[in-house]
Design an enzyme around this catalytic site. Structure first.
Site, PDB file in Angstrom:
ATOM      1  N   TYR A   1     -12.683  17.645 -18.381  1.00 11.15           N
ATOM      2  CA  TYR A   1     -13.079  16.452 -18.346  1.00 11.15           C
ATOM      3  C   TYR A   1     -14.249  16.452 -17.105  1.00 11.15           C
ATOM      4  O   TYR A   1     -14.059  16.403 -15.881  1.00 11.15           O
ATOM      5  CB  TYR A   1     -12.304  15.458 -17.411  1.00 11.15           C
ATOM      6  CG  TYR A   1     -12.569  13.800 -17.533  1.00 11.15           C
ATOM      7  CD1 TYR A   1     -13.168  13.218 -18.405  1.00 11.15           C
ATOM      8  CD2 TYR A   1     -12.299  13.475 -16.240  1.00 11.15           C
ATOM      9  CE1 TYR A   1     -13.682  11.743 -17.769  1.00 11.15           C
ATOM     10  CE2 TYR A   1     -12.628  11.919 -16.135  1.00 11.15           C
ATOM     11  CZ  TYR A   1     -13.083  11.392 -17.228  1.00 11.15           C
ATOM     12  OH  TYR A   1     -14.484   9.855 -16.182  1.00 11.15           O
TER      13      TYR A   1
ATOM     14  N   ARG B   1       0.711  -0.844  -0.348  1.00 16.06           N
ATOM     15  CA  ARG B   1      -0.240   0.749  -0.101  1.00 16.06           C
ATOM     16  C   ARG B   1       1.072   0.996  -0.127  1.00 16.06           C
ATOM     17  O   ARG B   1      -0.045   2.254  -0.655  1.00 16.06           O
ATOM     18  CB  ARG B   1      -1.123   0.070   0.638  1.00 16.06           C
ATOM     19  CG  ARG B   1      -1.732   1.380   1.481  1.00 16.06           C
ATOM     20  CD  ARG B   1      -2.996   1.050   1.755  1.00 16.06           C
ATOM     21  NE  ARG B   1      -2.938   0.555   2.926  1.00 16.06           N
ATOM     22  CZ  ARG B   1      -1.811   1.008   4.690  1.00 16.06           C
ATOM     23  NH1 ARG B   1      -1.816   2.509   4.497  1.00 16.06           N
ATOM     24  NH2 ARG B   1      -1.593   0.097   6.150  1.00 16.06           N
TER      25      ARG B   1
ATOM     26  N   ASP C   1      -4.071  18.639 -15.800  1.00 13.08           N
ATOM     27  CA  ASP C   1      -4.291  17.179 -16.620  1.00 13.08           C
ATOM     28  C   ASP C   1      -3.553  17.368 -18.349  1.00 13.08           C
ATOM     29  O   ASP C   1      -4.589  18.187 -19.142  1.00 13.08           O
ATOM     30  CB  ASP C   1      -6.052  17.517 -17.156  1.00 13.08           C
ATOM     31  CG  ASP C   1      -6.109  15.773 -17.132  1.00 13.08           C
ATOM     32  OD1 ASP C   1      -5.430  15.284 -17.822  1.00 13.08           O
ATOM     33  OD2 ASP C   1      -7.606  15.696 -16.880  1.00 13.08           O
TER      34      ASP C   1
ATOM     35  N   LYS D   1      -4.728   5.681 -20.653  1.00 15.11           N
ATOM     36  CA  LYS D   1      -5.052   6.346 -22.236  1.00 15.11           C
ATOM     37  C   LYS D   1      -3.710   6.347 -23.107  1.00 15.11           C
ATOM     38  O   LYS D   1      -3.701   5.151 -23.428  1.00 15.11           O
ATOM     39  CB  LYS D   1      -5.704   8.309 -21.692  1.00 15.11           C
ATOM     40  CG  LYS D   1      -6.143   7.973 -20.570  1.00 15.11           C
ATOM     41  CD  LYS D   1      -7.746   7.357 -21.698  1.00 15.11           C
ATOM     42  CE  LYS D   1      -9.006   8.204 -20.561  1.00 15.11           C
ATOM     43  NZ  LYS D   1      -8.335   8.461 -19.428  1.00 15.11           N
TER      44      LYS D   1
END
Length: 393
Positions: free
Chosen positions: A105, A52, A178, A203
């Site tokens: 977005y 983690r 972004d 992406k």
């Protein structure tokens, strides 16, 4: 700042910061699919204690992304939205204010409207195509300006350099971008003045629709450690297997981007010339109103475009449904050409009036141009036009 080796991008993504597994000399870094790690003695580890917090395979991807971001390191997350959420949790508190690009977005809008707003985070949507409106929107409690450029789905360009300059007149304001549509290979937003580069590695980094992931890169070492702490605390680290797959994808990123850009230019020009197309949004077209700004901060114009037909919403959706080679799907940046209708997908949470104010009509079709031959894509468009409009197409 980390000094990027003087490699061509195609060499950089394969060899720079590359990690090797020394036990067997495997050419591919292995998947460390483990939850925990053995302590050599009490309190003594080899740098890993629990996945983690950190994992060797995730770290290998982070170093690969850091190479193209030209930073000492990068941090990887379970998704692009997880990266944005972690960034906000790391630097914001109740009562702080965030400036967001007006076209952004839909998932980012949802994060602020339906999640962070409930915790007392204030936010404003601002036209960031120039520095003036952003500067006017800054408040005493503004702590973050979050840009998306080119914006999803209209390809609107933010003035990253100008907005960063006005933000940095204030001591406590960070600028994050972004950069998913272009990646650092086509737009170096940190060199343009931004403090943080965010990618949805789902992406173009992956490029094959195989993983979900996100990354953050910055030259601010204190911010890196803060992000690392928050990521460990909330458990938003990327998974080992998805990291391993993304590691394979990033090696072909420059080659894929060259083809994406070349094909998108051809498709955009063809669509613009078609009598049934009313408008094409692509920064590489002379008709795009911000082409000069795009050219000033981008190395190329990318593989994303959007367009509207000279037709009703019903016929526009029929056109999408008639496509055979182009795939109707909600992602982007993959080898396959993907088409989506933002009004019913990424921006469906907005009212029609709110969408149209941003240039997102119900007829808008967003296209992620893939690696298929442009002539084959054009043939698919032509047959879809014929299905909807017959011989009049």
């Amino acid at each position: 700042m980390s000094e990027r080796p003087d490699f061509d991008p195609s060499t950089l993504v394969i060899h720079s910061n590359r990690s090797y597994e020394m036990q067997s000399n495997s050419i591919l870094f292995p998947i460390h699919q483990t939850a925990t790690y053995i302590h050599e003695s009490v309190g003594v580890t080899k740098g890993y204690g629990y996945s983690r917090g950190a994992n060797p395979t995730v770290n290998a991807l982070e170093q690969a992304i850091a190479a193209i971001e030209n930073t000492a390191t990068a941090l990887c997350f379970r998704s692009g939205m997880s990266a944005i959420h972690t960034l906000c949790m790391a630097i914001l508190k109740a009562g702080d204010h965030v400036i967001l690009s007006d076209v952004i977005y839909g998932g980012t809008m949802r994060l602020f409207h339906q999640v962070l707003g409930n915790f007392g985070i204030e936010y404003s949507y601002v036209d960031t195509s120039s520095a003036g409106p952003a500067e006017a929107a800054i408040k005493p409690n503004t702590r973050l300006i979050f840009l998306e450029s080119p914006a999803n789905p209209t390809l609107k360009i933010s003035d990253i350099r100008g907005v960063s300059e006005v933000a940095h007149k204030h001591e406590n304001i960070l600028v994050a971008v972004d950069n998913t549509f272009l990646t650092p290979l086509l737009q170096d937003c940190l060199a343009l003045g931004a403090d943080v580069s965010m990618l949805s590695t789902t992406k173009y980094i992956d490029g094959h629709n195989a993983t979900i992931g996100g990354s953050l890169a910055t030259n601010d070492e204190k911010l890196v450690e803060r992000l690392r702490l928050v990521r460990k605390t909330i458990g938003s680290i990327q998974t080992p297997f998805d990291s391993w797959l993304a590691l394979q994808g990033i090696k072909t990123l420059p080659a894929r981007l060259d083809v994406h850009c070349s094909h998108a230019k051809q498709i955009a020009a063809w669509l613009e010339a078609h009598p049934r197309v009313a408008k094409v949004n692509y920064p590489g077209l002379d008709s795009f109103p911000q082409k000069a700004l795009a050219a000033s901060q981008q190395k190329d114009f990318g593989g994303m475009l959007s367009f509207e037909l000279d037709a009703s919403t019903e016929d526009s959706l029929r056109f999408m449904n008639a496509l055979k080679l182009c795939t109707c799907a909600e992602s982007l940046g993959s080898v396959e050409t993907l088409a989506t209708n933002p009004a019913t997908a990424s921006h469906c949470d907005l009212t029609r009036e709110a969408r149209e104010a941003l240039g997102i009509s119900d007829r808008l079709i967003r296209l992620s141009v893939g690696l298929e031959a442009p002539k084959d894509l054009i043939a698919d468009f032509e047959q879809a036009f014929a299905v909807v409009f017959g011989s009049k197409a």
